[in-house]
Design a protein around this motif. Structure first.
Motif, PDB file in Angstrom:
ATOM      1  N   ASP A  27       6.755   1.359  -5.170  1.00 58.84           N
ATOM      2  CA  ASP A  27       6.355   0.648  -6.387  1.00 58.84           C
ATOM      3  C   ASP A  27       7.583   0.145  -7.141  1.00 58.84           C
ATOM      4  O   ASP A  27       8.493   0.897  -7.456  1.00 58.84           O
ATOM      5  CB  ASP A  27       5.543   1.562  -7.309  1.00 58.84           C
ATOM      6  CG  ASP A  27       4.132   1.766  -6.812  1.00 58.84           C
ATOM      7  OD1 ASP A  27       3.697   0.974  -5.963  1.00 58.84           O
ATOM      8  OD2 ASP A  27       3.469   2.712  -7.281  1.00 58.84           O
ATOM      9  N   GLY A  28       7.609  -1.140  -7.388  1.00 62.35           N
ATOM     10  CA  GLY A  28       8.731  -1.762  -8.062  1.00 62.35           C
ATOM     11  C   GLY A  28       9.799  -2.291  -7.118  1.00 62.35           C
ATOM     12  O   GLY A  28      10.681  -3.028  -7.531  1.00 62.35           O
ATOM     13  N   TYR A  29       9.735  -1.894  -5.862  1.00 59.78           N
ATOM     14  CA  TYR A  29      10.733  -2.324  -4.880  1.00 59.78           C
ATOM     15  C   TYR A  29      10.096  -3.079  -3.716  1.00 59.78           C
ATOM     16  O   TYR A  29      10.687  -3.173  -2.647  1.00 59.78           O
ATOM     17  CB  TYR A  29      11.490  -1.109  -4.330  1.00 59.78           C
ATOM     18  CG  TYR A  29      12.248  -0.357  -5.393  1.00 59.78           C
ATOM     19  CD1 TYR A  29      13.450  -0.849  -5.878  1.00 59.78           C
ATOM     20  CD2 TYR A  29      11.754   0.832  -5.907  1.00 59.78           C
ATOM     21  CE1 TYR A  29      14.143  -0.176  -6.854  1.00 59.78           C
ATOM     22  CE2 TYR A  29      12.443   1.527  -6.885  1.00 59.78           C
ATOM     23  CZ  TYR A  29      13.632   1.018  -7.357  1.00 59.78           C
ATOM     24  OH  TYR A  29      14.307   1.688  -8.326  1.00 59.78           O
ATOM     25  N   GLU A  30       8.905  -3.631  -3.926  1.00 58.08           N
ATOM     26  CA  GLU A  30       8.182  -4.287  -2.839  1.00 58.08           C
ATOM     27  C   GLU A  30       8.941  -5.483  -2.276  1.00 58.08           C
ATOM     28  O   GLU A  30       8.966  -5.694  -1.070  1.00 58.08           O
ATOM     29  CB  GLU A  30       6.797  -4.736  -3.290  1.00 58.08           C
ATOM     30  CG  GLU A  30       5.843  -3.603  -3.573  1.00 58.08           C
ATOM     31  CD  GLU A  30       5.821  -3.212  -5.035  1.00 58.08           C
ATOM     32  OE1 GLU A  30       6.651  -3.743  -5.809  1.00 58.08           O
ATOM     33  OE2 GLU A  30       4.992  -2.378  -5.395  1.00 58.08           O
ATOM     34  N   ILE A  31       9.543  -6.270  -3.147  1.00 58.72           N
ATOM     35  CA  ILE A  31      10.248  -7.471  -2.690  1.00 58.72           C
ATOM     36  C   ILE A  31      11.462  -7.096  -1.840  1.00 58.72           C
ATOM     37  O   ILE A  31      11.729  -7.718  -0.807  1.00 58.72           O
ATOM     38  CB  ILE A  31      10.645  -8.388  -3.871  1.00 58.72           C
ATOM     39  CG1 ILE A  31      11.184  -9.728  -3.371  1.00 58.72           C
ATOM     40  CG2 ILE A  31      11.671  -7.770  -4.759  1.00 58.72           C
ATOM     41  CD1 ILE A  31      10.131 -10.739  -3.165  1.00 58.72           C
ATOM     42  N   TYR A  32      12.183  -6.048  -2.238  1.00 51.29           N
ATOM     43  CA  TYR A  32      13.351  -5.612  -1.482  1.00 51.29           C
ATOM     44  C   TYR A  32      12.942  -5.044  -0.123  1.00 51.29           C
ATOM     45  O   TYR A  32      13.575  -5.333   0.897  1.00 51.29           O
ATOM     46  CB  TYR A  32      14.150  -4.569  -2.263  1.00 51.29           C
ATOM     47  CG  TYR A  32      14.600  -5.066  -3.612  1.00 51.29           C
ATOM     48  CD1 TYR A  32      15.497  -6.114  -3.707  1.00 51.29           C
ATOM     49  CD2 TYR A  32      14.123  -4.492  -4.778  1.00 51.29           C
ATOM     50  CE1 TYR A  32      15.911  -6.596  -4.938  1.00 51.29           C
ATOM     51  CE2 TYR A  32      14.523  -4.958  -6.014  1.00 51.29           C
ATOM     52  CZ  TYR A  32      15.420  -6.003  -6.090  1.00 51.29           C
ATOM     53  OH  TYR A  32      15.820  -6.471  -7.314  1.00 51.29           O
ATOM     54  N   ALA A  33      11.887  -4.255  -0.109  1.00 50.49           N
ATOM     55  CA  ALA A  33      11.397  -3.700   1.147  1.00 50.49           C
ATOM     56  C   ALA A  33      10.892  -4.807   2.065  1.00 50.49           C
ATOM     57  O   ALA A  33      11.078  -4.744   3.284  1.00 50.49           O
ATOM     58  CB  ALA A  33      10.291  -2.687   0.880  1.00 50.49           C
ATOM     59  N   SER A  34      10.273  -5.831   1.502  1.00 48.14           N
ATOM     60  CA  SER A  34       9.787  -6.948   2.313  1.00 48.14           C
ATOM     61  C   SER A  34      10.942  -7.745   2.904  1.00 48.14           C
ATOM     62  O   SER A  34      10.873  -8.191   4.054  1.00 48.14           O
ATOM     63  CB  SER A  34       8.896  -7.855   1.465  1.00 48.14           C
ATOM     64  OG  SER A  34       7.752  -7.175   1.043  1.00 48.14           O
ATOM     65  N   ILE A  35      11.992  -7.917   2.135  1.00 44.01           N
ATOM     66  CA  ILE A  35      13.176  -8.611   2.650  1.00 44.01           C
ATOM     67  C   ILE A  35      13.798  -7.811   3.794  1.00 44.01           C
ATOM     68  O   ILE A  35      14.174  -8.372   4.825  1.00 44.01           O
ATOM     69  CB  ILE A  35      14.198  -8.870   1.526  1.00 44.01           C
ATOM     70  CG1 ILE A  35      13.643  -9.915   0.551  1.00 44.01           C
ATOM     71  CG2 ILE A  35      15.543  -9.308   2.083  1.00 44.01           C
ATOM     72  CD1 ILE A  35      14.457 -10.081  -0.707  1.00 44.01           C
ATOM     73  N   VAL A  36      13.881  -6.497   3.631  1.00 42.95           N
ATOM     74  CA  VAL A  36      14.427  -5.644   4.684  1.00 42.95           C
ATOM     75  C   VAL A  36      13.557  -5.732   5.936  1.00 42.95           C
ATOM     76  O   VAL A  36      14.072  -5.828   7.056  1.00 42.95           O
ATOM     77  CB  VAL A  36      14.555  -4.186   4.189  1.00 42.95           C
ATOM     78  CG1 VAL A  36      14.830  -3.239   5.332  1.00 42.95           C
ATOM     79  CG2 VAL A  36      15.643  -4.078   3.141  1.00 42.95           C
ATOM     80  N   LEU A  37      12.238  -5.719   5.772  1.00 39.66           N
ATOM     81  CA  LEU A  37      11.340  -5.839   6.925  1.00 39.66           C
ATOM     82  C   LEU A  37      11.513  -7.172   7.634  1.00 39.66           C
ATOM     83  O   LEU A  37      11.532  -7.233   8.867  1.00 39.66           O
ATOM     84  CB  LEU A  37       9.888  -5.683   6.486  1.00 39.66           C
ATOM     85  CG  LEU A  37       9.363  -4.276   6.299  1.00 39.66           C
ATOM     86  CD1 LEU A  37       7.924  -4.319   5.809  1.00 39.66           C
ATOM     87  CD2 LEU A  37       9.458  -3.495   7.579  1.00 39.66           C
ATOM     88  N   ALA A  38      11.628  -8.243   6.869  1.00 36.23           N
ATOM     89  CA  ALA A  38      11.788  -9.567   7.473  1.00 36.23           C
ATOM     90  C   ALA A  38      13.104  -9.656   8.240  1.00 36.23           C
ATOM     91  O   ALA A  38      13.144 -10.159   9.370  1.00 36.23           O
ATOM     92  CB  ALA A  38      11.714 -10.655   6.406  1.00 36.23           C
ATOM     93  N   VAL A  39      14.186  -9.163   7.659  1.00 36.54           N
ATOM     94  CA  VAL A  39      15.495  -9.205   8.326  1.00 36.54           C
ATOM     95  C   VAL A  39      15.485  -8.312   9.565  1.00 36.54           C
ATOM     96  O   VAL A  39      16.004  -8.691  10.623  1.00 36.54           O
ATOM     97  CB  VAL A  39      16.612  -8.793   7.337  1.00 36.54           C
ATOM     98  CG1 VAL A  39      17.924  -8.550   8.046  1.00 36.54           C
ATOM     99  CG2 VAL A  39      16.765  -9.846   6.263  1.00 36.54           C
ATOM    100  N   LEU A  40      14.881  -7.142   9.464  1.00 37.84           N
ATOM    101  CA  LEU A  40      14.798  -6.241  10.604  1.00 37.84           C
ATOM    102  C   LEU A  40      13.970  -6.857  11.731  1.00 37.84           C
ATOM    103  O   LEU A  40      14.333  -6.767  12.904  1.00 37.84           O
ATOM    104  CB  LEU A  40      14.199  -4.907  10.168  1.00 37.84           C
ATOM    105  CG  LEU A  40      14.130  -3.813  11.218  1.00 37.84           C
ATOM    106  CD1 LEU A  40      15.525  -3.424  11.665  1.00 37.84           C
ATOM    107  CD2 LEU A  40      13.404  -2.614  10.658  1.00 37.84           C
ATOM    108  N   HIS A  69       0.799  -1.223   0.000  1.00 39.54           N
ATOM    109  CA  HIS A  69       0.000   0.000   0.000  1.00 39.54           C
ATOM    110  C   HIS A  69       0.835   1.278   0.000  1.00 39.54           C
ATOM    111  O   HIS A  69       0.272   2.363  -0.060  1.00 39.54           O
ATOM    112  CB  HIS A  69      -0.930   0.016   1.212  1.00 39.54           C
ATOM    113  CG  HIS A  69      -1.907  -1.119   1.206  1.00 39.54           C
ATOM    114  ND1 HIS A  69      -2.956  -1.194   0.328  1.00 39.54           N
ATOM    115  CD2 HIS A  69      -1.974  -2.232   1.959  1.00 39.54           C
ATOM    116  CE1 HIS A  69      -3.638  -2.291   0.542  1.00 39.54           C
ATOM    117  NE2 HIS A  69      -3.055  -2.963   1.537  1.00 39.54           N
ATOM    118  N   LEU A  70       2.135   1.167   0.082  1.00 38.74           N
ATOM    119  CA  LEU A  70       3.003   2.344   0.077  1.00 38.74           C
ATOM    120  C   LEU A  70       3.409   2.652  -1.361  1.00 38.74           C
ATOM    121  O   LEU A  70       4.152   1.909  -1.982  1.00 38.74           O
ATOM    122  CB  LEU A  70       4.233   2.104   0.950  1.00 38.74           C
ATOM    123  CG  LEU A  70       3.955   1.829   2.427  1.00 38.74           C
ATOM    124  CD1 LEU A  70       5.241   1.495   3.152  1.00 38.74           C
ATOM    125  CD2 LEU A  70       3.266   3.003   3.073  1.00 38.74           C
TER     126      LEU A  70
END
Length: 79
Positions: free
Chosen positions: A41-54, A36-37
């Motif tokens: 757009d286009g970087y959802e997978i990278y942001a999700s990986i960062v969230l999971a690692v964090l 929803h952010l």
């Protein structure tokens, strides 16, 4: 404070894993915040990986903070 870090770490890890699953399969359309952010757009997978690692690192840090010997016991000797 330990419980707060555990809850926040769990939520972040859950959002990260949910975002990764959504990016790969299309499931969890409504439960993922990254989707929803608009600026991601286009970087959802990278942001999700960062969230999971964090999130996982916060869970590990909260576990380490609670296991320090003598933490919060008040047994300090004066200098």
């Amino acid at each position: 404070m330990k419980k707060t870090f555990e809850i926040l770490g769990f939520i972040l890890a859950l959002q990260g894993v949910g975002g990764i699953v959504h990016a790969l399969t299309g499931w969890f359309r409504y439960g993922v915040v990254v989707r929803h952010l608009g600026f991601l757009d286009g970087y959802e997978i990278y942001a999700s990986i960062v969230l999971a690692v964090l999130g996982v690192s916060m869970l590990i840090a909260s576990d380490k903070a609670g296991s320090r010997p003598g933490a919060g016991s008040g047994d300090r000797t004066p200098i």
